[in-house]
Design an enzyme around this catalytic site. Structure first.
Site, PDB file in Angstrom:
ATOM      1  N   HIS A 194       0.828  -1.199   0.000  1.00  0.00           N
ATOM      2  CA  HIS A 194       0.000   0.000   0.000  1.00  0.00           C
ATOM      3  C   HIS A 194       0.864   1.250   0.000  1.00  0.00           C
ATOM      4  CE1 HIS A 194      -3.888  -1.759   0.217  1.00  0.00           C
ATOM      5  NE2 HIS A 194      -3.733  -2.307   1.405  1.00  0.00           N
ATOM      6  N   CYS A 250       0.140   2.639  -4.984  1.00  0.00           N
ATOM      7  CA  CYS A 250      -0.555   3.894  -5.290  1.00  0.00           C
ATOM      8  C   CYS A 250       0.347   5.063  -4.969  1.00  0.00           C
ATOM      9  CB  CYS A 250      -1.773   4.049  -4.384  1.00  0.00           C
ATOM     10  SG  CYS A 250      -3.217   3.222  -4.963  1.00  0.00           S
TER      11      CYS A 250
END
Length: 403
Positions: A194, A250
């Site tokens: 993440h 991301c």
């Protein structure tokens, strides 16, 4: 998907058997000599047209080279791109005289740190990240001479607590990666997990957010900010030491905070070194590069006095983030986009690392701009994101990509 700092997630989606790494490892002896570590032959003449970039304007001679318009049909008739120059190269673009960087020939020691986090049992669990780093470590070992004993893999499927991708272990491993690195070494960093953004506290990001990565224990220990990664892994490097970084996450577009950014369209961003030199920000660096300590002290004092007036966040803390070392980073998408993840051949795989490996497997001898285009073409078959290449120094994109 929202983009406040705890919910912007990129990751994978396809199971993978949790078996220990050791099982599928054959015996790894010394890697057989391969072309990547060979310096150019002694009488090698660089093809014409590869001089240092013209000072002042952008790096491209007569506009962008053909690959920008025509994918990988490399126009120009050179059999293959020139290897990196061995001498120091001036930053140019208004930087002070004597402020140079150096390309790594990547013929020295090789170390790699690979971090894959699936966040087992947590909200926002991912499935592909451990797979990503296993694929990458195998690729580095078999094709680029990275020995298993010189790689650290931190993944959250391992029993050994030291191999868990906790914040403390990640920071410790980052220090290990760059410790004692020398010119022409080739260090490699890969993160799959993440990523997100958090409001920028020191005023150094264009969009007001810092890029962050999330260790497996981020709910307790917190995230790791791009500034800290830059400070640990970029700042200590000597001229001519390579660090290659790949982020499958991301918001990874500026995860190492490197100032020069290239896309298949050409240069997206470069620092205004003339302006920053005028503010005294480069004076300290260039005096240091010349070994001129007397002037360094006076420049530093003047700079600190000026900063103490608190002109603004920019004045106070912005450093150029340039480095005389050879630091490059491959990431997917722009900062404002999310990193997509999908099924590749039945396994969930991080888009960027998969495209990087696929493009180099098809043709190991590419220039930086050719490789950017090849990676773009790979991504376009399955993903919405576009690749970008960030660098600690101005990059001659027509040089041979080495690692």
């Amino acid at each position: 998907m929202q983009h406040h700092h705890h919910s912007s997630y990129g990751g994978g989606g396809g199971g993978y058997p949790g078996q220990a790494y050791r099982q599928q490892q054959p015996y790894y002896g010394q890697p057989s000599p391969q072309p990547y570590a060979q310096p150019p032959p002694p009488n090698y003449q660089r093809p014409s047209g590869y001089g240092p970039p013209p000072s002042g304007g952008h790096m491209y001679q007569q506009g962008p080279p053909a690959p920008y318009q025509q994918h990988n049909s490399y126009q120009g008739g050179h059999g293959r791109p020139a290897p990196p120059p061995t001498d120091p190269v001036a930053f140019g673009h208004g930087a002070p005289q004597g402020y140079n960087f150096q390309y790594s020939r990547c013929t020295g020691k090789r170390k790699a740190l690979l971090i894959g986090i699936n966040y087992f049992g947590q909200k926002g669990q991912l499935r592909g990240c451990i797979n990503d780093v296993k694929n990458m470590s195998t690729y580095l070992n078999q094709n680029f001479g990275y020995a298993r004993e010189d790689m650290v893999l931190l993944t959250d499927d391992q029993q050994n607590p030291m191999s868990q991708p906790t914040k403390a272990n990640i920071l410790r491993a980052m220090h290990w990666l760059v410790k004692d690195a020398q010119p022409n070494d080739s260090l490699f960093f890969h993160y799959s997990g993440h990523g997100g953004q958090t409001p920028d506290l020191d005023g150094d990001e264009d969009d007001g957010y810092d890029e962050v990565i999330y260790p497996v224990d981020f709910r307790v220990a917190g995230h790791i900010v791009d500034d800290e990664m830059h400070r640990i892994m970029v700042n200590p490097l000597k001229p001519g030491t390579r660090l290659t970084a790949i982020f499958d996450s991301c918001h990874s577009g500026s995860a190492l905070d490197l100032p020069y950014i290239y896309s298949t369209q050409g240069i997206l961003k470069e620092p205004n070194l003339a302006k920053e030199a005028g503010q005294g920000l480069l004076g300290v660096v260039s005096a240091y590069a010349r070994g001129d300590m007397g002037s360094m002290v006076s420049t530093a004092v003047g700079f600190l006095k000026k900063a103490a007036k608190g002109d603004e966040a920019y004045e106070r803390t912005k450093q150029t983030k340039t480095s005389p070392a050879d630091v490059i980073m491959w990431s997917g998408s722009k900062d404002s986009q999310t990193s997509s993840d999908a099924q590749i051949q039945g396994q969930a795989t991080g888009a960027m690392s998969w495209a990087f490996i696929s493009a180099l497997r098809k043709n190991p001898q590419q220039s930086y701009v050719q490789l950017l285009n090849s990676i773009r073409d790979e991504l376009a078959t399955k993903y919405s994101q576009k690749p970008q290449l960030s660098c600690s120094h101005p990059l001659d994109v027509n040089l041979l990509y080495v690692m």
